[in-house]
Design a protein around this motif. Structure first.
Motif, PDB file in Angstrom:
ATOM      1  N   GLY A  59    -117.021  -2.036   2.159  1.00 35.86           N
ATOM      2  CA  GLY A  59    -116.928  -3.120   3.129  1.00 35.86           C
ATOM      3  C   GLY A  59    -115.870  -2.893   4.194  1.00 35.86           C
ATOM      4  O   GLY A  59    -115.734  -3.692   5.115  1.00 35.86           O
ATOM      5  N   ASN A  60    -115.104  -1.808   4.101  1.00 34.04           N
ATOM      6  CA  ASN A  60    -114.069  -1.490   5.090  1.00 34.04           C
ATOM      7  C   ASN A  60    -114.211  -0.006   5.466  1.00 34.04           C
ATOM      8  O   ASN A  60    -113.427   0.827   5.022  1.00 34.04           O
ATOM      9  N   PRO A  61    -115.246   0.323   6.285  1.00 33.99           N
ATOM     10  CA  PRO A  61    -115.501   1.716   6.633  1.00 33.99           C
ATOM     11  C   PRO A  61    -114.524   2.225   7.692  1.00 33.99           C
ATOM     12  O   PRO A  61    -113.762   1.446   8.270  1.00 33.99           O
ATOM     13  N   GLY A  62    -114.551   3.521   7.928  1.00 35.95           N
ATOM     14  CA  GLY A  62    -113.734   4.135   8.971  1.00 35.95           C
ATOM     15  C   GLY A  62    -114.615   4.812   9.993  1.00 35.95           C
ATOM     16  O   GLY A  62    -115.609   5.437   9.643  1.00 35.95           O
ATOM     17  N   VAL A  63    -114.239   4.672  11.274  1.00 30.72           N
ATOM     18  CA  VAL A  63    -114.987   5.306  12.357  1.00 30.72           C
ATOM     19  C   VAL A  63    -114.154   6.443  12.930  1.00 30.72           C
ATOM     20  O   VAL A  63    -112.966   6.283  13.186  1.00 30.72           O
ATOM     21  N   VAL A  64    -114.806   7.584  13.121  1.00 28.59           N
ATOM     22  CA  VAL A  64    -114.169   8.746  13.730  1.00 28.59           C
ATOM     23  C   VAL A  64    -114.911   9.043  15.019  1.00 28.59           C
ATOM     24  O   VAL A  64    -116.136   9.168  15.029  1.00 28.59           O
ATOM     25  N   GLY A  65    -114.171   9.115  16.119  1.00 34.32           N
ATOM     26  CA  GLY A  65    -114.779   9.385  17.426  1.00 34.32           C
ATOM     27  C   GLY A  65    -115.064  10.859  17.632  1.00 34.32           C
ATOM     28  O   GLY A  65    -114.609  11.714  16.859  1.00 34.32           O
ATOM     29  N   PRO A  66    -115.813  11.167  18.688  1.00 34.90           N
ATOM     30  CA  PRO A  66    -116.130  12.566  18.990  1.00 34.90           C
ATOM     31  C   PRO A  66    -114.868  13.415  19.122  1.00 34.90           C
ATOM     32  O   PRO A  66    -113.919  13.019  19.797  1.00 34.90           O
ATOM     33  N   GLN A  67    -114.872  14.553  18.461  1.00 27.75           N
ATOM     34  CA  GLN A  67    -113.802  15.550  18.525  1.00 27.75           C
ATOM     35  C   GLN A  67    -112.440  14.976  18.119  1.00 27.75           C
ATOM     36  O   GLN A  67    -111.405  15.483  18.533  1.00 27.75           O
ATOM     37  N   GLN A  68    -112.431  13.923  17.300  1.00 27.03           N
ATOM     38  CA  GLN A  68    -111.176  13.329  16.813  1.00 27.03           C
ATOM     39  C   GLN A  68    -110.796  14.008  15.498  1.00 27.03           C
ATOM     40  O   GLN A  68    -111.519  13.903  14.512  1.00 27.03           O
ATOM     41  N   THR A  69    -109.669  14.709  15.488  1.00 27.96           N
ATOM     42  CA  THR A  69    -109.242  15.451  14.303  1.00 27.96           C
ATOM     43  C   THR A  69    -108.752  14.479  13.234  1.00 27.96           C
ATOM     44  O   THR A  69    -107.991  13.560  13.515  1.00 27.96           O
ATOM     45  N   HIS A  70    -109.234  14.690  12.013  1.00 29.04           N
ATOM     46  CA  HIS A  70    -108.933  13.786  10.909  1.00 29.04           C
ATOM     47  C   HIS A  70    -109.139  14.504   9.579  1.00 29.04           C
ATOM     48  O   HIS A  70    -109.671  15.607   9.545  1.00 29.04           O
ATOM     49  N   PHE A  71    -108.703  13.857   8.500  1.00 29.74           N
ATOM     50  CA  PHE A  71    -109.012  14.322   7.142  1.00 29.74           C
ATOM     51  C   PHE A  71    -108.982  13.118   6.217  1.00 29.74           C
ATOM     52  O   PHE A  71    -108.462  12.064   6.570  1.00 29.74           O
ATOM     53  N   VAL A  72    -109.592  13.283   5.035  1.00 31.40           N
ATOM     54  CA  VAL A  72    -109.640  12.190   4.066  1.00 31.40           C
ATOM     55  C   VAL A  72    -109.006  12.626   2.751  1.00 31.40           C
ATOM     56  O   VAL A  72    -109.018  13.802   2.390  1.00 31.40           O
ATOM     57  N   THR A  73    -108.436  11.635   2.040  1.00 26.58           N
ATOM     58  CA  THR A  73    -107.795  11.875   0.751  1.00 26.58           C
ATOM     59  C   THR A  73    -108.287  10.823  -0.241  1.00 26.58           C
ATOM     60  O   THR A  73    -108.080   9.626  -0.001  1.00 26.58           O
ATOM     61  N   PRO A  74    -108.971  11.230  -1.319  1.00 23.35           N
ATOM     62  CA  PRO A  74    -109.404  10.246  -2.311  1.00 23.35           C
ATOM     63  C   PRO A  74    -108.200   9.622  -3.009  1.00 23.35           C
ATOM     64  O   PRO A  74    -107.205  10.303  -3.254  1.00 23.35           O
ATOM     65  N   ILE A  75    -108.299   8.327  -3.281  1.00 16.44           N
ATOM     66  CA  ILE A  75    -107.267   7.623  -4.038  1.00 16.44           C
ATOM     67  C   ILE A  75    -107.903   7.293  -5.392  1.00 16.44           C
ATOM     68  O   ILE A  75    -108.483   6.233  -5.566  1.00 16.44           O
ATOM     69  N   GLY A  76    -107.839   8.249  -6.329  1.00 16.44           N
ATOM     70  CA  GLY A  76    -108.474   8.051  -7.622  1.00 16.44           C
ATOM     71  C   GLY A  76    -109.986   8.196  -7.541  1.00 16.44           C
ATOM     72  O   GLY A  76    -110.524   8.729  -6.566  1.00 16.44           O
ATOM     73  N   PRO A  77    -110.694   7.703  -8.556  1.00 14.62           N
ATOM     74  CA  PRO A  77    -112.156   7.820  -8.577  1.00 14.62           C
ATOM     75  C   PRO A  77    -112.780   7.082  -7.394  1.00 14.62           C
ATOM     76  O   PRO A  77    -112.367   5.967  -7.075  1.00 14.62           O
TER      77      PRO A  77
END
Length: 91
Positions: A59-77
């Motif tokens: 219910g709280n997604p994230g939007v990444v724009g074109p050519q926007q540098t990013h990374f994700v980190t899982p917080i547990g399962p």
């Protein structure tokens, strides 16, 4: 106004199957938006430039724009999926 439709989606990843490439700096292509949807658990989305972080959950997604540098980190399962759009999605 109609909501944008994704043209492609990734498989559903969990904390173990999340590819290393998504855990490290990466970006979408020119003209491509990514909508990161968390199906279960939590995921931290880090935007590299300018630096900011957002906690993603169902219910709280994230939007990444074109050519926007990013990374994700899982917080547990967790379980997540990325939808790709060629116009800004309306989460």
């Amino acid at each position: 106004m109609t909501m944008a439709e994704p043209y492609r989606s990734t498989p559903i990843f969990d904390q173990d199957s999340l590819p290393a490439a998504l855990r490290d700096n990466h970006q979408t292509k020119e003209g491509v938006w990514g909508l990161i949807r968390v199906l279960e658990g939590e995921l931290n989305l880090t935007y590299v430039q300018p630096h900011s972080e957002k906690m993603l959950s169902p219910g709280n997604p994230g939007v990444v724009g074109p050519q926007q540098t990013h990374f994700v980190t899982p917080i547990g399962p967790m379980r997540m999926q990325v939808d790709f759009y060629n116009e800004p999605p309306l989460p």
